[in-house]
Design a protein around this motif. Structure first.
Motif, PDB file in Angstrom:
ATOM      1  N   ILE A 367       0.860  -1.199   0.000  1.00 48.06           N
ATOM      2  CA  ILE A 367       0.000   0.000   0.000  1.00 48.06           C
ATOM      3  C   ILE A 367       0.895   1.248   0.000  1.00 48.06           C
ATOM      4  O   ILE A 367       1.853   1.317   0.782  1.00 48.06           O
ATOM      5  N   PRO A 368       0.607   2.226  -0.844  1.00 44.41           N
ATOM      6  CA  PRO A 368       1.424   3.454  -0.851  1.00 44.41           C
ATOM      7  C   PRO A 368       1.353   4.178   0.497  1.00 44.41           C
ATOM      8  O   PRO A 368       0.298   4.191   1.139  1.00 44.41           O
ATOM      9  N   THR A 369       2.471   4.765   0.918  1.00 47.75           N
ATOM     10  CA  THR A 369       2.531   5.463   2.214  1.00 47.75           C
ATOM     11  C   THR A 369       2.969   6.908   1.992  1.00 47.75           C
ATOM     12  O   THR A 369       3.608   7.216   0.985  1.00 47.75           O
ATOM     13  N   PRO A 370       2.675   7.786   2.949  1.00 45.66           N
ATOM     14  CA  PRO A 370       3.199   9.152   2.854  1.00 45.66           C
ATOM     15  C   PRO A 370       4.720   9.132   3.000  1.00 45.66           C
ATOM     16  O   PRO A 370       5.261   8.226   3.651  1.00 45.66           O
ATOM     17  N   ARG A 371       5.406  10.101   2.386  1.00 41.58           N
ATOM     18  CA  ARG A 371       6.870  10.163   2.524  1.00 41.58           C
ATOM     19  C   ARG A 371       7.223  11.240   3.540  1.00 41.58           C
ATOM     20  O   ARG A 371       6.783  12.372   3.427  1.00 41.58           O
ATOM     21  N   TYR A 372       8.006  10.840   4.530  1.00 42.40           N
ATOM     22  CA  TYR A 372       8.429  11.782   5.568  1.00 42.40           C
ATOM     23  C   TYR A 372       9.943  11.821   5.651  1.00 42.40           C
ATOM     24  O   TYR A 372      10.585  10.779   5.564  1.00 42.40           O
ATOM     25  N   GLU A 373      10.493  13.027   5.844  1.00 41.28           N
ATOM     26  CA  GLU A 373      11.934  13.138   6.145  1.00 41.28           C
ATOM     27  C   GLU A 373      12.117  14.110   7.299  1.00 41.28           C
ATOM     28  O   GLU A 373      11.432  15.135   7.366  1.00 41.28           O
ATOM     29  N   GLY A 374      13.041  13.779   8.193  1.00 42.16           N
ATOM     30  CA  GLY A 374      13.381  14.701   9.281  1.00 42.16           C
ATOM     31  C   GLY A 374      12.499  14.557  10.507  1.00 42.16           C
ATOM     32  O   GLY A 374      12.487  15.441  11.368  1.00 42.16           O
ATOM     33  N   PHE A 375      11.739  13.461  10.620  1.00 39.99           N
ATOM     34  CA  PHE A 375      10.875  13.267  11.793  1.00 39.99           C
ATOM     35  C   PHE A 375      11.423  12.200  12.752  1.00 39.99           C
ATOM     36  O   PHE A 375      10.763  11.852  13.720  1.00 39.99           O
ATOM     37  N   SER A 376      12.617  11.676  12.460  1.00 36.77           N
ATOM     38  CA  SER A 376      13.243  10.662  13.324  1.00 36.77           C
ATOM     39  C   SER A 376      12.264   9.532  13.655  1.00 36.77           C
ATOM     40  O   SER A 376      12.117   9.134  14.824  1.00 36.77           O
ATOM     41  N   LEU A 377      11.585   9.015  12.646  1.00 42.60           N
ATOM     42  CA  LEU A 377      10.502   8.052  12.925  1.00 42.60           C
ATOM     43  C   LEU A 377      11.005   6.760  13.564  1.00 42.60           C
ATOM     44  O   LEU A 377      10.383   6.243  14.498  1.00 42.60           O
ATOM     45  N   PHE A 378      12.157   6.250  13.075  1.00 42.90           N
ATOM     46  CA  PHE A 378      12.659   4.993  13.636  1.00 42.90           C
ATOM     47  C   PHE A 378      13.094   5.203  15.093  1.00 42.90           C
ATOM     48  O   PHE A 378      12.784   4.396  15.975  1.00 42.90           O
ATOM     49  N   LYS A 379      13.773   6.336  15.339  1.00 43.00           N
ATOM     50  CA  LYS A 379      14.219   6.646  16.708  1.00 43.00           C
ATOM     51  C   LYS A 379      13.013   6.763  17.653  1.00 43.00           C
ATOM     52  O   LYS A 379      13.030   6.280  18.778  1.00 43.00           O
ATOM     53  N   ASN A 380      11.955   7.410  17.166  1.00 46.99           N
ATOM     54  CA  ASN A 380      10.747   7.540  17.986  1.00 46.99           C
ATOM     55  C   ASN A 380      10.110   6.173  18.228  1.00 46.99           C
ATOM     56  O   ASN A 380       9.593   5.911  19.317  1.00 46.99           O
ATOM     57  N   TRP A 381      10.143   5.309  17.209  1.00 50.61           N
ATOM     58  CA  TRP A 381       9.557   3.965  17.353  1.00 50.61           C
ATOM     59  C   TRP A 381      10.324   3.174  18.402  1.00 50.61           C
ATOM     60  O   TRP A 381       9.739   2.481  19.235  1.00 50.61           O
ATOM     61  N   LEU A 382      11.670   3.312  18.373  1.00 45.03           N
ATOM     62  CA  LEU A 382      12.484   2.599  19.375  1.00 45.03           C
ATOM     63  C   LEU A 382      12.130   3.047  20.791  1.00 45.03           C
ATOM     64  O   LEU A 382      12.272   2.304  21.754  1.00 45.03           O
ATOM     65  N   GLY A 383      11.649   4.300  20.906  1.00 48.25           N
ATOM     66  CA  GLY A 383      11.355   4.866  22.238  1.00 48.25           C
ATOM     67  C   GLY A 383      10.018   4.430  22.823  1.00 48.25           C
ATOM     68  O   GLY A 383       9.751   4.704  23.997  1.00 48.25           O
ATOM     69  N   ILE A 384       9.150   3.769  22.064  1.00 48.22           N
ATOM     70  CA  ILE A 384       7.844   3.390  22.646  1.00 48.22           C
ATOM     71  C   ILE A 384       7.931   1.994  23.286  1.00 48.22           C
ATOM     72  O   ILE A 384       8.800   1.198  22.916  1.00 48.22           O
ATOM     73  N   PRO A 385       7.050   1.677  24.242  1.00 49.64           N
ATOM     74  CA  PRO A 385       7.106   0.370  24.893  1.00 49.64           C
ATOM     75  C   PRO A 385       6.911  -0.782  23.889  1.00 49.64           C
ATOM     76  O   PRO A 385       6.279  -0.587  22.841  1.00 49.64           O
ATOM     77  N   LEU A 386       7.424  -1.963  24.248  1.00 47.25           N
ATOM     78  CA  LEU A 386       7.371  -3.140  23.361  1.00 47.25           C
ATOM     79  C   LEU A 386       5.929  -3.428  22.908  1.00 47.25           C
ATOM     80  O   LEU A 386       5.667  -3.689  21.729  1.00 47.25           O
ATOM     81  N   LYS A 387       4.994  -3.325  23.873  1.00 50.44           N
ATOM     82  CA  LYS A 387       3.580  -3.618  23.558  1.00 50.44           C
ATOM     83  C   LYS A 387       3.092  -2.699  22.427  1.00 50.44           C
ATOM     84  O   LYS A 387       2.380  -3.116  21.518  1.00 50.44           O
ATOM     85  N   GLU A 388       3.493  -1.431  22.498  1.00 44.37           N
ATOM     86  CA  GLU A 388       3.052  -0.463  21.471  1.00 44.37           C
ATOM     87  C   GLU A 388       3.736  -0.741  20.135  1.00 44.37           C
ATOM     88  O   GLU A 388       3.145  -0.536  19.077  1.00 44.37           O
ATOM     89  N   LYS A 389       4.989  -1.220  20.195  1.00 44.44           N
ATOM     90  CA  LYS A 389       5.700  -1.560  18.946  1.00 44.44           C
ATOM     91  C   LYS A 389       4.945  -2.678  18.220  1.00 44.44           C
ATOM     92  O   LYS A 389       4.687  -2.607  17.021  1.00 44.44           O
ATOM     93  N   VAL A 390       4.602  -3.704  19.002  1.00 44.77           N
ATOM     94  CA  VAL A 390       3.891  -4.853  18.418  1.00 44.77           C
ATOM     95  C   VAL A 390       2.546  -4.386  17.857  1.00 44.77           C
ATOM     96  O   VAL A 390       2.158  -4.719  16.736  1.00 44.77           O
ATOM     97  N   ARG A 391       1.868  -3.544  18.659  1.00 47.62           N
ATOM     98  CA  ARG A 391       0.554  -3.071  18.228  1.00 47.62           C
ATOM     99  C   ARG A 391       0.654  -2.234  16.941  1.00 47.62           C
ATOM    100  O   ARG A 391      -0.218  -2.304  16.080  1.00 47.62           O
TER     101      ARG A 391
END
Ligand SMILES: Cc1cc2nc3c(=O)[nH]c(=O)nc-3n(C[C@H](O)[C@H](O)[C@H](O)COP(=O)(O)OP(=O)(O)OC[C@H]3O[C@@H](n4cnc5c(N)ncnc54)[C@H](O)[C@@H]3O)c2cc1C
Length: 412
Positions: A367-391
């Motif tokens: 599915i096509p996704t929006p393109r983002y740059e400069g939002f540190s998305l992976f770093k932010n994802w690493l910062g959320i609890p495991l349960k939220e990552k799975v969800r």
């Protein structure tokens, strides 16, 4: 998958409804329609629409890119990853008591706009107000005095497309104020980069915080709970008149009592009507604005609270205007600890954290996704609890399958 037209962006549910494509369309062939259970979306009628590049270039639903702000030493370092560029954090309220009382939070967005009109020589304010004919909908308006601004205070938790009238700013004789949600501000900035005449006339961009816009169906179903027909309605306010205020409906028949429920109850109901695109948006605090205003939710809710706003200064222009408004007595502000932002907007940070997982899952389904740059998305994802990552991954997969997001919307 690369998307080649506004039509495709909309069909893949990536449109945010800001209205910028309607403004930029060279042939006037994009009409905005309010899809009741989705939001305001463009309907393209022209033969050229599938080849036109301007509609895509102006679209914040398709792509949002931050410039190189991470190296700016003036920015508050601990806020860069989660909140974009922030120079200063302030907390306070509009000095004008009516604006403070009627405003969503502390009326800061309106008070700063009024200051720009009365002291900075700006001509008007492009923003959102109630559609008087259909008060359960919004309309883009151009305010040029205090009474107009006052009557348009307060958040409206329903679709709004302030970029659809950017021509009003472009054709003004003096610079103007623009107020909008994060996606509206991103649309404005893209339009500015394409149209120099518009760029010259944008005096300041004031953004509000946003966790997503409920569809019109949300408001209609809430009215239904009160057993109110739309034909009976004189006015709807979603909040304001104290902080955080009430959702209130005034009826045409003056003998009927107005209906009210608390902001918390109404948002609890309406937020379930946010379209999926809003769950893919990392910018909850208007990162492209000069100044952003939001709620200081870290505060305890008290009865008869007149209201406070959190204010983020993001650019030098924003800094100058906030200072000017303080000195001229339009706003009362105190410098705040950056922690206050984090403590006030935990949900926005959690949502930003989930986006990397959501986009990954969408790509896995093709599915096509929006393109983002400069939002540190992976770093932010690493910062959320495991349960939220799975969800963020499994929940997205479930939604895609149940709601058939792997199929395009029919665009007729
Ligand atoms: C859909 C939505 C979601 C929000 N989510 C959050 C959140 O998660 N956290 C948070 O702190 N705050 C959120 N807010 C913002 C918050 O409700 C206040 O609007 C913000 O704090 C500004 O308050 P103020 O008193 O300074 O603004 P005011 O002085 O009351 O001015 C509000 C301004 O916002 C404009 N406006 C109102 N509704 C819309 C709309 N739908 N689209 C574009 N412009 C609009 C008005 O035209 C007005 O100029 C949200 C607002 C909306 C509309």
């Amino acid at each position: 998958m690369e998307l080649k037209s506004v039509r495709e962006i909309t069909a893949w549910r990536l449109c945010v409804g800001c209205g910028a494509c309607n403004y930029i369309c060279p042939d006037d062939e994009i009409q905005l329609v309010n899809i009741t259970n989705e939001g305001i979306r463009p309907l393209c009628s022209g033969d050229n629409c599938d080849r036109c590049t301007e509609g895509i270039e102006v679209c914040p639903g398709y792509e949002v890119i931050h410039g190189e702000f991470a190296d700016n030493l003036d920015l508050i370092p601990e806020l860069k990853t989660g909140w974009g560029p922030v120079l200063e954090v302030w907390e306070g309220y509009a000095a004008d008591e009516d604006i403070r009382y009627h405003g969503s939070s502390g009326g800061l967005a309106s008070a700063l706009a009024l200051y720009c009109l009365e002291k900075e020589g700006m001509q008007g304010v492009l923003h959102i107000g109630t559609d008087k004919e259909k008060p359960w909908k919004n309309k883009t308006v151009f305010s040029n005095n205090r009474n107009d601004i006052l009557s348009r205070t307060g958040s409206r938790y329903a679709p709004a497309s302030p970029c659809d009238s950017l021509d009003k700013i472009e054709n003004a004789s003096m610079p103007c104020v623009f107020i909008g949600k994060p996606c509206d501000i991103a649309g404005l900035r893209k339009a500015q980069s394409l149209r120099k005449k518009l760029n010259d006339k944008v005096g300041v961009a004031i953004g509000i915080f946003c966790a997503g816009t409920p569809s019109t169906q949300g408001t209609l179903d809430l009215l239904n709970q009160f057993e109110i027909n739309t034909g009976e309605i004189e006015d709807i306010r979603y909040r304001g008149k104290g902080w955080p205020g009430n959702f209130s409906v005034r009826l045409k028949n003056e003998k009927s009592q107005s209906q009210e429920i608390s902001y918390m109850e109404s948002w609890g109901f309406l937020q379930k009507y946010r379209p999926y695109r809003c769950y893919l948006c990392p910018d909850g605090t208007s990162e492209f604005a000069d100044i952003s205003c939001g709620d200081p939710w870290y505060r305890e809710l008290k009865e008869d609270d007149l209201g406070y706003s959190l204010v983020l200064v993001r650019t030098e222009k924003g800094r100058r205007i906030v200072r000017g408004a303080m000195e001229a007595g339009y706003v009362v502000l105190e410098r705040a600890d950056p922690e206050i932002l984090i403590n006030s907007q935990k949900n926005l940070l959690l949502k930003r954290g989930a986006i990397w997982g959501r986009l990954l899952t969408m790509r896995a389904f093709g599915i096509p996704t929006p393109r983002y740059e400069g939002f540190s998305l992976f770093k932010n994802w690493l910062g959320i609890p495991l349960k939220e990552k799975v969800r963020s991954i499994l929940g997205t997969a479930r939604r895609i399958i149940q709601r058939k997001y792997y199929k395009k919307l029919p665009m007729s």
